[in-house]
Design an enzyme around this catalytic site. Structure first.
Site, PDB file in Angstrom:
ATOM      1  N   GLU A  91       4.517  -5.250   7.255  1.00 60.83           N
ATOM      2  CA  GLU A  91       4.020  -4.245   7.728  1.00 60.83           C
ATOM      3  C   GLU A  91       4.143  -4.024   9.439  1.00 60.83           C
ATOM      4  O   GLU A  91       4.105  -2.921   9.899  1.00 60.83           O
ATOM      5  CB  GLU A  91       2.205  -4.655   7.877  1.00 60.83           C
ATOM      6  CG  GLU A  91       1.693  -4.614   6.394  1.00 60.83           C
ATOM      7  CD  GLU A  91       1.762  -5.756   5.593  1.00 60.83           C
ATOM      8  OE1 GLU A  91       2.640  -6.618   5.834  1.00 60.83           O
ATOM      9  OE2 GLU A  91       0.963  -5.879   4.600  1.00 60.83           O
TER      10      GLU A  91
ATOM     11  N   ALA B  44       0.872  -1.272   0.056  1.00 61.69           N
ATOM     12  CA  ALA B  44      -0.267   0.049  -0.172  1.00 61.69           C
ATOM     13  C   ALA B  44       0.758   1.147  -0.057  1.00 61.69           C
ATOM     14  O   ALA B  44       1.873   1.189   0.602  1.00 61.69           O
ATOM     15  CB  ALA B  44      -0.793  -0.077   1.240  1.00 61.69           C
TER      16      ALA B  44
ATOM     17  N   GLY C 124       0.566  -5.146   0.920  1.00 63.09           N
ATOM     18  CA  GLY C 124      -0.401  -5.356  -0.001  1.00 63.09           C
ATOM     19  C   GLY C 124      -0.058  -5.904  -1.297  1.00 63.09           C
ATOM     20  O   GLY C 124      -1.063  -6.536  -1.915  1.00 63.09           O
TER      21      GLY C 124
ATOM     22  N   GLU D 283      -0.175  -9.612  -0.945  1.00 61.56           N
ATOM     23  CA  GLU D 283      -1.702 -10.098  -0.562  1.00 61.56           C
ATOM     24  C   GLU D 283      -2.351 -10.055  -2.133  1.00 61.56           C
ATOM     25  O   GLU D 283      -3.217 -11.111  -2.440  1.00 61.56           O
ATOM     26  CB  GLU D 283      -2.200  -8.916   0.308  1.00 61.56           C
ATOM     27  CG  GLU D 283      -1.603  -9.203   1.833  1.00 61.56           C
ATOM     28  CD  GLU D 283      -2.012  -7.906   2.552  1.00 61.56           C
ATOM     29  OE1 GLU D 283      -1.917  -6.968   2.541  1.00 61.56           O
ATOM     30  OE2 GLU D 283      -2.438  -8.602   3.961  1.00 61.56           O
TER      31      GLU D 283
HETATM   32  N1  DAK Z   1       4.635   3.378  -0.283  1.00 61.26           N
HETATM   33  C1  DAK Z   1       4.865   4.465  -0.864  1.00 61.26           C
HETATM   34  N2  DAK Z   1       5.970   4.694  -1.552  1.00 61.26           N
HETATM   35  C2  DAK Z   1       6.949   3.702  -1.500  1.00 61.26           C
HETATM   36  C3  DAK Z   1       6.334   2.357  -1.178  1.00 61.26           C
HETATM   37  C4  DAK Z   1       5.401   2.392  -0.285  1.00 61.26           C
HETATM   38  N3  DAK Z   1       4.895   1.049  -0.004  1.00 61.26           N
HETATM   39  N4  DAK Z   1       7.575   1.510  -1.397  1.00 61.26           N
HETATM   40  C5  DAK Z   1       8.341   2.203  -2.028  1.00 61.26           C
HETATM   41  N5  DAK Z   1       8.002   3.605  -2.311  1.00 61.26           N
HETATM   42  C6  DAK Z   1       8.707   4.839  -2.953  1.00 61.26           C
HETATM   43  C7  DAK Z   1       9.833   5.248  -2.006  1.00 61.26           C
HETATM   44  O1  DAK Z   1       9.489   6.127  -1.027  1.00 61.26           O
HETATM   45  C8  DAK Z   1      10.883   5.789  -3.026  1.00 61.26           C
HETATM   46  O2  DAK Z   1      10.239   6.941  -3.434  1.00 61.26           O
HETATM   47  P1  DAK Z   1      10.943   8.459  -3.461  1.00 61.26           P
HETATM   48  O3  DAK Z   1      12.109   8.263  -2.264  1.00 61.26           O
HETATM   49  O4  DAK Z   1      12.213   8.219  -4.474  1.00 61.26           O
HETATM   50  O5  DAK Z   1      10.343   9.447  -3.782  1.00 61.26           O
HETATM   51  C9  DAK Z   1      10.653   4.995  -4.092  1.00 61.26           C
HETATM   52  O6  DAK Z   1       9.400   4.241  -4.043  1.00 61.26           O
HETATM   53  C10 DAK Z   1      11.888   4.017  -4.346  1.00 61.26           C
HETATM   54  O7  DAK Z   1      11.748   3.218  -3.350  1.00 61.26           O
HETATM   55  P2  DAK Z   1      13.135   3.061  -2.248  1.00 61.26           P
HETATM   56  O8  DAK Z   1      14.202   4.218  -2.648  1.00 61.26           O
HETATM   57  O9  DAK Z   1      12.896   2.537  -1.105  1.00 61.26           O
HETATM   58  O10 DAK Z   1      13.885   1.761  -3.189  1.00 61.26           O
HETATM   59  P3  DAK Z   1      14.857   0.771  -2.506  1.00 61.26           P
HETATM   60  O11 DAK Z   1      15.194  -0.214  -3.677  1.00 61.26           O
HETATM   61  O12 DAK Z   1      15.922   1.405  -2.037  1.00 61.26           O
HETATM   62  O13 DAK Z   1      13.994  -0.439  -1.649  1.00 61.26           O
HETATM   63  C11 DAK Z   1      11.983  -1.490  -0.935  1.00 61.26           C
HETATM   64  C12 DAK Z   1      12.828  -0.867  -2.284  1.00 61.26           C
HETATM   65  C13 DAK Z   1      10.915  -2.178  -1.496  1.00 61.26           C
HETATM   66  C14 DAK Z   1      12.763  -2.375  -0.214  1.00 61.26           C
HETATM   67  C15 DAK Z   1      11.600  -0.391   0.008  1.00 61.26           C
HETATM   68  O14 DAK Z   1      11.231   0.974  -0.821  1.00 61.26           O
HETATM   69  C16 DAK Z   1      10.602  -0.390   0.926  1.00 61.26           C
HETATM   70  O15 DAK Z   1      10.784  -1.167   2.008  1.00 61.26           O
HETATM   71  N6  DAK Z   1       9.283  -0.084   0.679  1.00 61.26           N
HETATM   72  C17 DAK Z   1       7.884  -0.322   1.395  1.00 61.26           C
HETATM   73  C18 DAK Z   1       7.795  -1.755   1.710  1.00 61.26           C
HETATM   74  C19 DAK Z   1       6.718  -1.913   2.732  1.00 61.26           C
HETATM   75  O16 DAK Z   1       6.489  -1.744   3.999  1.00 61.26           O
HETATM   76  N7  DAK Z   1       5.307  -2.589   2.257  1.00 61.26           N
HETATM   77  C20 DAK Z   1       4.112  -2.715   2.940  1.00 61.26           C
HETATM   78  C21 DAK Z   1       3.309  -1.375   3.054  1.00 61.26           C
HETATM   79  S1  DAK Z   1       2.076  -1.288   4.148  1.00 61.26           S
HETATM   80  C22 DAK Z   1      -5.485  -1.794   4.561  1.00 61.26           C
HETATM   81  C23 DAK Z   1      -5.167  -3.250   4.177  1.00 61.26           C
HETATM   82  C24 DAK Z   1      -3.888  -3.329   4.001  1.00 61.26           C
HETATM   83  C25 DAK Z   1      -3.080  -2.414   3.540  1.00 61.26           C
HETATM   84  C26 DAK Z   1      -3.447  -1.232   3.946  1.00 61.26           C
HETATM   85  C27 DAK Z   1      -4.688  -0.772   4.377  1.00 61.26           C
HETATM   86  N8  DAK Z   1      -7.047  -1.609   4.850  1.00 61.26           N
HETATM   87  C28 DAK Z   1      -7.852  -2.839   4.980  1.00 61.26           C
HETATM   88  C29 DAK Z   1      -7.439  -0.548   5.173  1.00 61.26           C
HETATM   89  C30 DAK Z   1      -1.730  -2.774   3.262  1.00 61.26           C
HETATM   90  C31 DAK Z   1      -0.422  -1.993   3.890  1.00 61.26           C
HETATM   91  C32 DAK Z   1       0.659  -2.172   3.225  1.00 61.26           C
HETATM   92  O17 DAK Z   1       0.967  -2.873   2.193  1.00 61.26           O
END
Ligand code: DAK
Length: 258
Positions: free
Chosen positions: A132, A65, A109, A112
């Site tokens: 998460e 997400a 997500g 998922e």
């Molecule tokens: N959201 C927003 N931006 C993201 C992102 C994300 N999940 N993942 C990456 N980006 C963005 C980074 O901020 C960066 O943007 P700038 O800084 O260049 O503006 C760009 O993409 C490139 O990312 P990185 O610079 O971090 O790239 P790396 O190769 O260094 O690292 C990475 C890649 C995938 C390891 C890292 O980006 C990372 O850890 N990303 C986050 C992964 C994460 O935590 N995912 C889980 C998200 S929470 C719901 C149900 C479910 C959900 C929500 C609500 N409801 C029922 C309401 C689900 C929640 C989730 O999925």
């Protein structure tokens, strides 16, 4: 409708949806999830489509997400106006076969959504995870439910509690993905697999998918009974007559999806 966060195309009877927010590693913002629901609705309604492939870029299927969009969320907003409910249902209740072709990150997500598809074909560089917990929340779109069903309690617990990622080889061993292919062959392989499925009888493919999904919702006895009824009902289809006649006559069947 023109899509801004997706590329949508067709090849024969296969619909291809490519998540396309490269600047954010295909993070699932509200616009993307709305567009995904719309694209799937269009393919569901299109009788010329027999299978769908959902994919992303080489670096990311989807990194979860959109955290930047989600961070200011409140309980009341998420509870009363769940931003993802419609889109996730569009994937998980999609009646035609749908394949996730995963290259790079499938996190949160992203993992998922891939699990909501019927099966996952992974590129060698695929990485799956439910990180998460590192953000102070837990999976919210089925990760705590589909992951243990796919890979068992031990690995699912470890992944959700530590946030560690699983590579493609481990994902295949654990049963999360059906196959691993070289990165450069993923798109072609997924489209070829989807074409094989799309060439079958569509109602039979849809019923097969429904029957397998029923295995996760019922007891064995109920599931076997459901399977038998659906199997029997297929003898009302022209495609059953055609498929069996083609075998006997040693020719390729021509299914009419009825
Ligand atoms: N959201 C927003 N931006 C993201 C992102 C994300 N999940 N993942 C990456 N980006 C963005 C980074 O901020 C960066 O943007 P700038 O800084 O260049 O503006 C760009 O993409 C490139 O990312 P990185 O610079 O971090 O790239 P790396 O190769 O260094 O690292 C990475 C890649 C995938 C390891 C890292 O980006 C990372 O850890 N990303 C986050 C992964 C994460 O935590 N995912 C889980 C998200 S929470 C719901 C149900 C479910 C959900 C929500 C609500 N409801 C029922 C309401 C689900 C929640 C989730 O999925």
């Amino acid at each position: 409708m023109a899509f801004e966060t997706l590329q949508v195309s067709t090849e024969g009877r296969v619909g291809l949806i490519t998540l396309n927010r490269p600047e954010a590693l295909n993070a699932l913002c509200a616009q993307l999830t709305d567009e995904l629901a719309k694209a799937l609705g269009d393919f569901e309604a299109n009788a010329d489509i027999g299978c769908v492939v959902l994919t992303g870029s080489k670096k990311a299927f989807a990194a979860g997400a959109d955290i930047k969009e989600l961070q200011a969320g409140t309980f009341v907003e998420l509870y009363t106006n769940d931003p993802f409910a419609k889109s996730w249902e569009a994937v998980s209740r999609f009646k035609k076969p749908i394949i996730a072709a995963v290259s790079g990150y499938a996190l949160g997500g992203g993992c998922e959504i891939a699990m909501m598809c019927d099966f996952i074909i992974a590129a060698e560089n695929a990485k799956f995870g439910q990180p998460e917990i590192n953000l102070g929340v837990m999976p919210g779109s089925g990760g705590t439910q589909r992951l243990p069903r796919a890979i068992g309690k031990a690995k699912a617990m470890e992944m959700c509690l530590t946030g560690r990622m699983m590579d493609a080889a481990e994902a295949e061993r654990a049963g999360l993905v059906s196959r691993i292919v070289p990165v450069d062959e993923l798109a072609e392989d997924a489209m070829k697999t989807a074409t094989t499925i799309a060439d079958k009888s569509l109602p039979v493919a849809m019923m097969t998918k429904e029957a397998i999904n029923t295995a996760f919702e019922t007891t064995l006895t109920q599931g076997i009974r459901f399977e038998r009824r659906v199997f029997q009902s297929q003898f009302t289809l022209e495609d059953q007559k055609e498929g069996m006649a083609a075998f006997v006559e040693k020719r390729t069947p021509h299914f009419k999806n009825r």
